[in-house]
Motif scaffolding. Structure first.
Motif, PDB file in Angstrom:
ATOM      1  N   ASN A  70       2.807  -3.508   2.560  1.00  0.00           N
ATOM      2  CA  ASN A  70       1.410  -3.642   2.962  1.00  0.00           C
ATOM      3  C   ASN A  70       0.521  -3.913   1.750  1.00  0.00           C
ATOM      4  OD1 ASN A  70      -0.355  -3.708   5.130  1.00  0.00           O
ATOM      5  ND2 ASN A  70      -0.947  -1.570   4.914  1.00  0.00           N
ATOM      6  N   LEU A  71       0.837  -3.243   0.639  1.00  0.00           N
ATOM      7  CA  LEU A  71       0.085  -3.461  -0.600  1.00  0.00           C
ATOM      8  C   LEU A  71       0.250  -4.897  -1.078  1.00  0.00           C
ATOM      9  CD1 LEU A  71      -1.553  -2.417  -3.029  1.00  0.00           C
ATOM     10  CD2 LEU A  71       0.599  -1.664  -4.050  1.00  0.00           C
ATOM     11  N   GLY A  72       1.477  -5.407  -1.035  1.00  0.00           N
ATOM     12  CA  GLY A  72       1.724  -6.780  -1.452  1.00  0.00           C
ATOM     13  C   GLY A  72       1.010  -7.789  -0.573  1.00  0.00           C
ATOM     14  N   LEU A  73       1.074  -7.572   0.751  1.00  0.00           N
ATOM     15  CA  LEU A  73       0.371  -8.469   1.671  1.00  0.00           C
ATOM     16  C   LEU A  73      -1.138  -8.406   1.456  1.00  0.00           C
ATOM     17  CD1 LEU A  73       2.347  -7.872   5.006  1.00  0.00           C
ATOM     18  CD2 LEU A  73       2.342  -9.950   3.605  1.00  0.00           C
ATOM     19  N   VAL A  88      -8.079   0.964  -3.981  1.00  0.00           N
ATOM     20  CA  VAL A  88      -7.837   2.275  -3.366  1.00  0.00           C
ATOM     21  C   VAL A  88      -6.342   2.470  -3.117  1.00  0.00           C
ATOM     22  CG1 VAL A  88      -8.204   3.645  -1.276  1.00  0.00           C
ATOM     23  CG2 VAL A  88     -10.118   2.432  -2.326  1.00  0.00           C
ATOM     24  N   ARG A  89      -5.665   1.451  -2.619  1.00  0.00           N
ATOM     25  CA  ARG A  89      -4.224   1.553  -2.359  1.00  0.00           C
ATOM     26  C   ARG A  89      -3.445   1.770  -3.656  1.00  0.00           C
ATOM     27  NH1 ARG A  89      -3.328  -3.564   1.787  1.00  0.00           N
ATOM     28  NH2 ARG A  89      -3.884  -2.512   3.740  1.00  0.00           N
ATOM     29  N   LEU A  90      -3.810   1.058  -4.712  1.00  0.00           N
ATOM     30  CA  LEU A  90      -3.120   1.227  -5.993  1.00  0.00           C
ATOM     31  C   LEU A  90      -3.332   2.634  -6.551  1.00  0.00           C
ATOM     32  CD1 LEU A  90      -3.900  -2.254  -7.593  1.00  0.00           C
ATOM     33  CD2 LEU A  90      -1.637  -1.377  -6.998  1.00  0.00           C
ATOM     34  N   ARG A  91      -4.520   3.172  -6.351  1.00  0.00           N
ATOM     35  CA  ARG A  91      -4.762   4.556  -6.783  1.00  0.00           C
ATOM     36  C   ARG A  91      -3.885   5.521  -6.003  1.00  0.00           C
ATOM     37  NH1 ARG A  91     -11.362   4.323  -6.822  1.00  0.00           N
ATOM     38  NH2 ARG A  91     -11.615   3.170  -8.780  1.00  0.00           N
ATOM     39  N   SER A 127      -3.850 -17.539  10.056  1.00  0.00           N
ATOM     40  CA  SER A 127      -2.867 -16.648   9.435  1.00  0.00           C
ATOM     41  C   SER A 127      -3.546 -15.674   8.473  1.00  0.00           C
ATOM     42  CB  SER A 127      -1.810 -17.469   8.693  1.00  0.00           C
ATOM     43  OG  SER A 127      -2.410 -18.298   7.715  1.00  0.00           O
ATOM     44  N   VAL A 128      -4.521 -16.168   7.720  1.00  0.00           N
ATOM     45  CA  VAL A 128      -5.252 -15.290   6.803  1.00  0.00           C
ATOM     46  C   VAL A 128      -6.143 -14.335   7.589  1.00  0.00           C
ATOM     47  CG1 VAL A 128      -6.770 -15.208   4.785  1.00  0.00           C
ATOM     48  CG2 VAL A 128      -5.211 -17.135   5.099  1.00  0.00           C
ATOM     49  N   PHE A 129      -6.673 -14.803   8.708  1.00  0.00           N
ATOM     50  CA  PHE A 129      -7.485 -13.941   9.563  1.00  0.00           C
ATOM     51  C   PHE A 129      -6.676 -12.741  10.051  1.00  0.00           C
ATOM     52  CE2 PHE A 129      -8.586 -13.081  14.103  1.00  0.00           C
ATOM     53  CZ  PHE A 129      -9.772 -12.403  13.878  1.00  0.00           C
ATOM     54  N   ILE A 130      -5.416 -12.951  10.391  1.00  0.00           N
ATOM     55  CA  ILE A 130      -4.556 -11.845  10.833  1.00  0.00           C
ATOM     56  C   ILE A 130      -4.369 -10.835   9.701  1.00  0.00           C
ATOM     57  CG2 ILE A 130      -2.224 -11.237  11.601  1.00  0.00           C
ATOM     58  CD1 ILE A 130      -2.131 -13.966  13.010  1.00  0.00           C
ATOM     59  N   LEU A 131      -4.121 -11.334   8.483  1.00  0.00           N
ATOM     60  CA  LEU A 131      -3.972 -10.433   7.333  1.00  0.00           C
ATOM     61  C   LEU A 131      -5.276  -9.690   7.051  1.00  0.00           C
ATOM     62  CD1 LEU A 131      -1.937 -12.771   4.930  1.00  0.00           C
ATOM     63  CD2 LEU A 131      -1.071 -10.850   6.271  1.00  0.00           C
ATOM     64  N   THR A 175       4.565   6.012  -1.275  1.00  0.00           N
ATOM     65  CA  THR A 175       5.764   5.578  -1.988  1.00  0.00           C
ATOM     66  C   THR A 175       6.785   4.940  -1.053  1.00  0.00           C
ATOM     67  OG1 THR A 175       6.832   7.741  -1.719  1.00  0.00           O
ATOM     68  CG2 THR A 175       5.456   7.428  -3.669  1.00  0.00           C
ATOM     69  N   ARG A 176       6.505   4.902   0.226  1.00  0.00           N
ATOM     70  CA  ARG A 176       7.452   4.323   1.170  1.00  0.00           C
ATOM     71  C   ARG A 176       7.422   2.801   1.100  1.00  0.00           C
ATOM     72  NH1 ARG A 176       9.707   7.919   4.616  1.00  0.00           N
ATOM     73  NH2 ARG A 176       8.718   9.961   4.850  1.00  0.00           N
ATOM     74  N   LEU A 177       8.490   2.183   1.622  1.00  0.00           N
ATOM     75  CA  LEU A 177       8.644   0.738   1.546  1.00  0.00           C
ATOM     76  C   LEU A 177       7.527   0.014   2.284  1.00  0.00           C
ATOM     77  CD1 LEU A 177      10.298  -1.729   0.715  1.00  0.00           C
ATOM     78  CD2 LEU A 177      11.648  -1.437   2.810  1.00  0.00           C
TER      79      LEU A 177
END
Length: 676
Positions: free
Chosen positions: A470-473, A395-398, A69-73, A463-465
């Motif tokens: 994706n950021l949370g995952l 990078v995503r948070l920026r 499961s972590v490999f998929i992420l 800013t999209r959902l």
């Protein structure tokens, strides 16, 4: 300037950089990318069950299923790495650009540890599988010295310059996958469904799961997925769009690995427990599983194909290692002699010698004990995974922060325009004039100035959902990988000692080399941006160009006018620099690191900035012609733009509010001032 060209200028600048190396090259599509990655990651199943069995016994299959499961992420994050960092380099590039170059060097040490052990364990495992066909080469000593001979041969082949072929990888990957499926089909034709579920129950009845054993098994089973990082090394030779190609390739990787690795691990360790316990047979266990019901023919075929593919994976690790050596040397962290190429073949013989010699030393150190090699494996692999994941999260948070700022600025701009329009209408009504209010002119001016609306369209996706999900995952993935790495630091002291020792030695050498360069007057630049993204308002922009004797005047004038509240931005427009040859697999393509004149120019700027204590400075390197300075100027929105007066004809289309001239000992500089 036409509205269309202005609103698309950032896209043009970035796309030109990405297309530089792609035209006329034989690039890899999704199938070939899958083949290269599966030819690496697909070999892990040949040695993982036996190594994992030594610590978790019959639960090996369960933990590989759990870690899947972590490999998929992880695969989702690495797919994004390929298109965000098209120059390749994996953890080295991600960590250097997302955090700072020292973390890039640290990531380089992590991945080198991974490559050293991959080369050692894959080649040794390949010879052990070959001994299934030729039992005379069994034991410990004979396989060890044959493995050393194989590694020396691979080093010679790389010295000669015989490059790895993706088409050969495709043949090997298909044979390996078909062989794995043949094993599973053979087993399930002799194993009823109740018997299969009985095996699953057997895993848990004979072993107790505690929180500590759960963590240890989860962390140790990442060995089954080593090789995923190779996808990020393929970016320079990958067809565009990278996002789509990498996405399809990694989907195929997840499906093929997900079908084969967990099941083969579970079946081999539960159906052949005595072989899993034996030091030699545990390294041949997949071939022995094939022979249990498939007979001598399938057992021999699996042994030969596994042996060939494992040696192939070892060669991939050698190639990856010497390219990382080269990249770290070009970044100024390792001595320059590593870059030397032999006159006969033109290959980096010293880097190849290190990439081949260190795995040989490791094999001799453990005297060919594959289980010890497996225990040593965890440090570099999970360290590289952790740093890559962390860098991509940053990078995503920026991006999210930039997108929110641009949306807010666009909203403010619209409110201002609406107020101006409303005021113009009121004046028009009051004066009862026939002149129409200037609403169109205001909107047109916003667009022509490369207004914030165009920038928001580019970064609005942040800013999209889905981006937020994706950021949370991604953050969850980072946490899980770091937990696994931290667990291995405790449960695998040998891996920590070896990997930590190599990392400390490497970082010590990097620190020494960095300081030596500073003493010689070559000041490395902390971070060089190679892609424009967003605006840089209220900055002082110094434009530098190749072969320009007045660059020193521009640099000195920019630093003399710098202040604590005004960011200083050095932009080097390098022009088109065609590569002498097509990029090769696993090669790290960074035009800036190959441009010695640009590096020297930025080094001079950095040395003067440090001396003047300029706190806020940014370096941007673009492979664009100076004639595009106008488009870049409109994208960046600087407050003050400095150019050498002798070259002002190249910037005649820049439209400043005021021009101020400054005379320096190295030449005359023009300040193009603008209030955006």
């Amino acid at each position: 300037m036409a509205q269309e060209s202005v609103t698309q200028n950032t896209h043009t600048i970035v796309q030109n950089q990405e297309d530089e190396h792609s035209s006329g090259k034989n690039l890899l599509g999704p199938l070939l990318c899958w083949a290269v990655v599966f030819a690496d990651i697909g070999t892990s199943v040949y040695y993982t069950p036996g190594i994992l069995y030594q610590t978790v016994q019959g639960l090996a299959g369960f933990f590989v299923f759990l870690t899947m499961s972590v490999f998929i992420l992880l695969a989702l994050k690495y797919a994004e790495v390929t298109h965000r960092f098209p120059q390749g380099g994996g953890v080295v590039t991600v960590a250097a650009q997302a955090i700072n170059p020292w973390f890039g060097a640290l990531g380089g040490m992590f991945i080198l540890v991974d490559y050293f052990l991959t080369a050692a364990i894959s080649s040794l495992s390949g010879i052990l599988y070959f001994s299934v066909v030729f039992p005379a080469i069994g034991g410990v000593t004979i396989p060890l010295f044959i493995t050393i001979g194989v590694l020396i041969l691979l080093g010679i082949l790389n010295w000669v310059g015989i490059s790895e072929s993706a088409k050969v990888s495709l043949i090997g990957a298909i044979i390996a996958f078909v062989s794995d499926i043949a094993i599973l089909v053979t087993v399930f034709t002799h194993l009823s469904l109740p018997e299969f579920f009985g095996l699953i129950g057997k895993m848990f009845t004979s072993h107790n799961l505690t929180p500590f054993s759960l963590l240890a098994g989860f962390a140790g089973s990442f060995l089954a997925f080593s090789g995923l990082e190779s996808i990020s090394q393929l970016s320079p030779v990958m067809k565009k769009p990278h996002k789509k190609v990498a996405g399809i390739a990694l989907t195929l990787v997840v499906l093929t690995v997900g079908i084969t690795s967990p099941l083969l691990t579970m079946l081999s360790t539960l159906l052949l427990p005595s072989a899993a316990q034996n030091a030699t047979q545990s390294a041949q266990i997949i071939s022995l599983l094939a022979g249990k019901w498939g007979g001598q023919v399938l057992q021999t075929e699996v042994a030969i194909s596994a042996s060939a593919l494992l040696v192939f994976a070892s060669n991939t690790a050698i190639i990856g290692a010497y390219h990382v050596f080269i990249a770290l040397s070009r970044m100024g962290f390792l001595p320059e002699f590593i870059l030397q190429r032999n006159k006969l073949r033109g290959t980096p013989h010293l880097s190849i010698a290190l990439a081949t010699g260190i795995p040989i030393a490791v094999l001799l150190l453990v005297w060919g004990n594959i289980n010890i090699l497996g225990d040593m494996y965890a440090f570099g692999l999970l360290g590289a995974f952790s740093l890559t994941c962390l860098g991509l999260d940053i990078v995503r948070l920026r991006d999210l922060k930039r997108a929110r700022a641009l949306k807010q600025a666009a909203s403010t701009q619209r409110e201002t325009q609406e107020k101006e329009t409303h005021k113009a209408v009121e004046v028009h009504d009051l004066m009862k004039s026939n002149v129409q209010p200037a609403t169109t002119a205001v909107d047109k001016h916003s667009n022509e100035m490369g207004g914030l609306g165009g920038q928001v369209n580019e970064t609005y996706e942040a800013t999209r959902l889905w981006f937020k999900i994706n950021l949370g995952l991604g953050i969850l993935t980072t946490v899980l990988v770091i937990v696994a790495w931290s667990t291995n630091l405790v449960t695998k002291p040998l891996a920590t000692a070896f990997g930590g020792g190599v990392t400390v030695i490497g970082m010590g050498l990097a620190y020494y080399n960095h300081n030596r360069q500073q003493k010689e007057g070559r000041v490395p630049v902390p971070v060089v941006v190679t892609r424009l993204q967003g605006t840089y308002p209220k900055t002082t922009l110094a434009i530098l160009t190749p072969h320009n004797p007045h660059n020193g005047a521009v640099i000195r004038a920019a630093i003399n006018n710098a202040s604590a509240d005004t960011p200083l931005l050095f932009l080097y427009l390098a022009g088109k620099r065609p590569r002498p040859s097509a990029p090769r697999m696993m090669e790290i393509i960074d035009p800036y690191l190959d441009d010695q004149e640009a590096k020297d120019t930025f080094s001079k700027a950095e040395a003067l900035a440090i001396k003047a204590k300029v706190p806020n400075r940014t370096y941007i390197y673009l492979q664009e012609e100076p004639e595009l300075a106008t488009q870049i100027w409109q994208s960046i929105h600087p407050r003050d733009t400095l150019v050498a007066i002798e070259n002002d004809s190249q910037f005649k289309d820049i439209n400043p509010d005021r021009v101020r001239y400054e005379l320096t000992p190295e030449g005359k500089v023009a300040h193009l001032l603008k209030r955006w």
